[in-house]
Motif scaffolding. Structure first.
Motif, PDB file in Angstrom:
ATOM      1  N   PHE A   1      -2.974  -0.671  -7.768  1.00 51.26           N
ATOM      2  CA  PHE A   1      -1.914  -1.322  -7.002  1.00 51.26           C
ATOM      3  C   PHE A   1      -0.648  -0.485  -7.142  1.00 51.26           C
ATOM      4  O   PHE A   1      -0.599   0.459  -7.933  1.00 51.26           O
ATOM      5  CB  PHE A   1      -1.695  -2.777  -7.464  1.00 51.26           C
ATOM      6  N   ASP A   2       0.366  -0.805  -6.365  1.00 49.95           N
ATOM      7  CA  ASP A   2       1.620  -0.065  -6.405  1.00 49.95           C
ATOM      8  C   ASP A   2       2.420  -0.442  -7.643  1.00 49.95           C
ATOM      9  O   ASP A   2       2.613  -1.630  -7.920  1.00 49.95           O
ATOM     10  CB  ASP A   2       2.469  -0.365  -5.160  1.00 49.95           C
ATOM     11  N   HIS A   3       2.903   0.578  -8.357  1.00 46.11           N
ATOM     12  CA  HIS A   3       3.775   0.363  -9.511  1.00 46.11           C
ATOM     13  C   HIS A   3       5.010  -0.415  -9.032  1.00 46.11           C
ATOM     14  O   HIS A   3       5.662  -0.030  -8.076  1.00 46.11           O
ATOM     15  CB  HIS A   3       4.178   1.710 -10.104  1.00 46.11           C
ATOM     16  N   GLY A   4       5.271  -1.528  -9.665  1.00 46.20           N
ATOM     17  CA  GLY A   4       6.387  -2.382  -9.265  1.00 46.20           C
ATOM     18  C   GLY A   4       6.009  -3.506  -8.322  1.00 46.20           C
ATOM     19  O   GLY A   4       6.830  -4.382  -8.045  1.00 46.20           O
ATOM     20  N   PHE A   5       4.759  -3.486  -7.833  1.00 48.89           N
ATOM     21  CA  PHE A   5       4.292  -4.511  -6.887  1.00 48.89           C
ATOM     22  C   PHE A   5       2.882  -4.968  -7.272  1.00 48.89           C
ATOM     23  O   PHE A   5       1.933  -4.753  -6.520  1.00 48.89           O
ATOM     24  CB  PHE A   5       4.298  -3.961  -5.456  1.00 48.89           C
ATOM     25  N   PRO A   6       2.715  -5.609  -8.424  1.00 49.84           N
ATOM     26  CA  PRO A   6       1.379  -6.037  -8.846  1.00 49.84           C
ATOM     27  C   PRO A   6       0.867  -7.241  -8.055  1.00 49.84           C
ATOM     28  O   PRO A   6       1.661  -7.975  -7.454  1.00 49.84           O
ATOM     29  CB  PRO A   6       1.587  -6.409 -10.317  1.00 49.84           C
TER      30      PRO A   6
ATOM     31  N   GLU B   1       0.829  -1.219   0.000  1.00 44.21           N
ATOM     32  CA  GLU B   1       0.000   0.000   0.000  1.00 44.21           C
ATOM     33  C   GLU B   1       0.857   1.260   0.000  1.00 44.21           C
ATOM     34  O   GLU B   1       0.506   2.268   0.607  1.00 44.21           O
ATOM     35  CB  GLU B   1      -0.936  -0.023   1.211  1.00 44.21           C
ATOM     36  N   LYS B   2       1.961   1.228  -0.695  1.00 41.97           N
ATOM     37  CA  LYS B   2       2.866   2.376  -0.753  1.00 41.97           C
ATOM     38  C   LYS B   2       2.240   3.563  -1.476  1.00 41.97           C
ATOM     39  O   LYS B   2       2.601   4.709  -1.217  1.00 41.97           O
ATOM     40  CB  LYS B   2       4.171   1.988  -1.438  1.00 41.97           C
ATOM     41  N   ARG B   3       1.305   3.304  -2.363  1.00 50.81           N
ATOM     42  CA  ARG B   3       0.669   4.379  -3.131  1.00 50.81           C
ATOM     43  C   ARG B   3      -0.151   5.309  -2.236  1.00 50.81           C
ATOM     44  O   ARG B   3      -0.428   6.433  -2.590  1.00 50.81           O
ATOM     45  CB  ARG B   3      -0.199   3.793  -4.238  1.00 50.81           C
ATOM     46  N   PHE B   4      -0.529   4.848  -1.053  1.00 38.10           N
ATOM     47  CA  PHE B   4      -1.338   5.653  -0.145  1.00 38.10           C
ATOM     48  C   PHE B   4      -0.561   6.798   0.498  1.00 38.10           C
ATOM     49  O   PHE B   4      -1.140   7.742   0.985  1.00 38.10           O
ATOM     50  CB  PHE B   4      -1.964   4.781   0.941  1.00 38.10           C
ATOM     51  N   TYR B   5       0.768   6.687   0.519  1.00 38.06           N
ATOM     52  CA  TYR B   5       1.573   7.761   1.108  1.00 38.06           C
ATOM     53  C   TYR B   5       2.667   8.228   0.136  1.00 38.06           C
ATOM     54  O   TYR B   5       3.732   8.652   0.554  1.00 38.06           O
ATOM     55  CB  TYR B   5       2.184   7.321   2.449  1.00 38.06           C
ATOM     56  N   ASP B   6       2.395   8.184  -1.151  1.00 36.28           N
ATOM     57  CA  ASP B   6       3.330   8.600  -2.204  1.00 36.28           C
ATOM     58  C   ASP B   6       4.618   7.796  -2.216  1.00 36.28           C
ATOM     59  O   ASP B   6       5.652   8.275  -2.665  1.00 36.28           O
ATOM     60  CB  ASP B   6       3.651  10.100  -2.097  1.00 36.28           C
ATOM     61  N   GLY B   7       4.569   6.576  -1.730  1.00 34.47           N
ATOM     62  CA  GLY B   7       5.733   5.693  -1.759  1.00 34.47           C
ATOM     63  C   GLY B   7       5.879   4.953  -3.073  1.00 34.47           C
ATOM     64  O   GLY B   7       6.930   4.386  -3.356  1.00 34.47           O
ATOM     65  N   ALA B   8       4.830   4.962  -3.880  1.00 35.54           N
ATOM     66  CA  ALA B   8       4.851   4.316  -5.193  1.00 35.54           C
ATOM     67  C   ALA B   8       3.760   4.950  -6.058  1.00 35.54           C
ATOM     68  O   ALA B   8       2.767   5.470  -5.537  1.00 35.54           O
ATOM     69  CB  ALA B   8       4.603   2.817  -5.071  1.00 35.54           C
ATOM     70  N   ALA B   9       3.980   4.897  -7.355  1.00 38.13           N
ATOM     71  CA  ALA B   9       2.957   5.383  -8.275  1.00 38.13           C
ATOM     72  C   ALA B   9       1.756   4.442  -8.244  1.00 38.13           C
ATOM     73  O   ALA B   9       1.883   3.256  -7.934  1.00 38.13           O
ATOM     74  CB  ALA B   9       3.523   5.463  -9.694  1.00 38.13           C
TER      75      ALA B   9
END
Length: 145
Positions: A119-124, A93-101
């Motif tokens: 989902f997080d870019h790089g972590f499908p 869930e990195k996308r929730f805090y700008d940790g991933a696109a």
């Protein structure tokens, strides 16, 4: 004679299945997108070509997909359960805090649209991980050229 006929029929049917898979993916459009405040990537796969866009305003770069990569894409496409794409959960869930696109996979096939949850870019999600990794490899190849 019956064994020979059965063997011939088995070989004929197995070759026909490969052709069906080939037509299956050629009739599909795969769209992978990933966005954040400072990042944009869109990869559209259609009929032996990858159209790659690395910014919001620019034009996409079209790249022909090699026969080896196309065959691998066909194999990976056959493994995807289109009806279950919408239910796949992101492993991170990195996308929730700008940790991933924020990434998304859409597949348009036979008049139907199949779309994953974000989902997080790089972590499908596991159900589409292999095909998403392959799709992203076309963008990496394009950036290296």
């Amino acid at each position: 004679m019956k064994i020979l006929s059965l063997l011939f029929l088995t070989l004929f049917m197995s070759k026909g299945c490969d052709g069906d898979a080939q037509r299956k993916i050629e009739a599909a459009q795969l769209i992978y997108s990933a966005n954040s405040r400072g990042f944009h990537q869109e990869i559209i796969i259609e009929n032996h070509y990858a159209n790659i866009k690395n910014d919001r305003k620019g034009k996409p770069t079209q790249t022909k997909i090699s026969d080896v990569d196309w065959k691998e894409l066909i194999r990976l496409f056959k493994e995807v359960d289109l009806d279950k794409i919408k239910d796949l959960k992101s492993p991170t869930e990195k996308r929730f805090y700008d940790g991933a696109a924020i990434a998304n996979l859409k597949i348009n096939y036979e008049g139907k649209n199949y779309e994953s949850q974000s989902f997080d870019h790089g972590f499908p999600p596991d159900g589409i991980k292999k095909i998403v990794t392959k799709i992203n490899s076309f963008a990496k190849q394009n950036n290296e050229n």
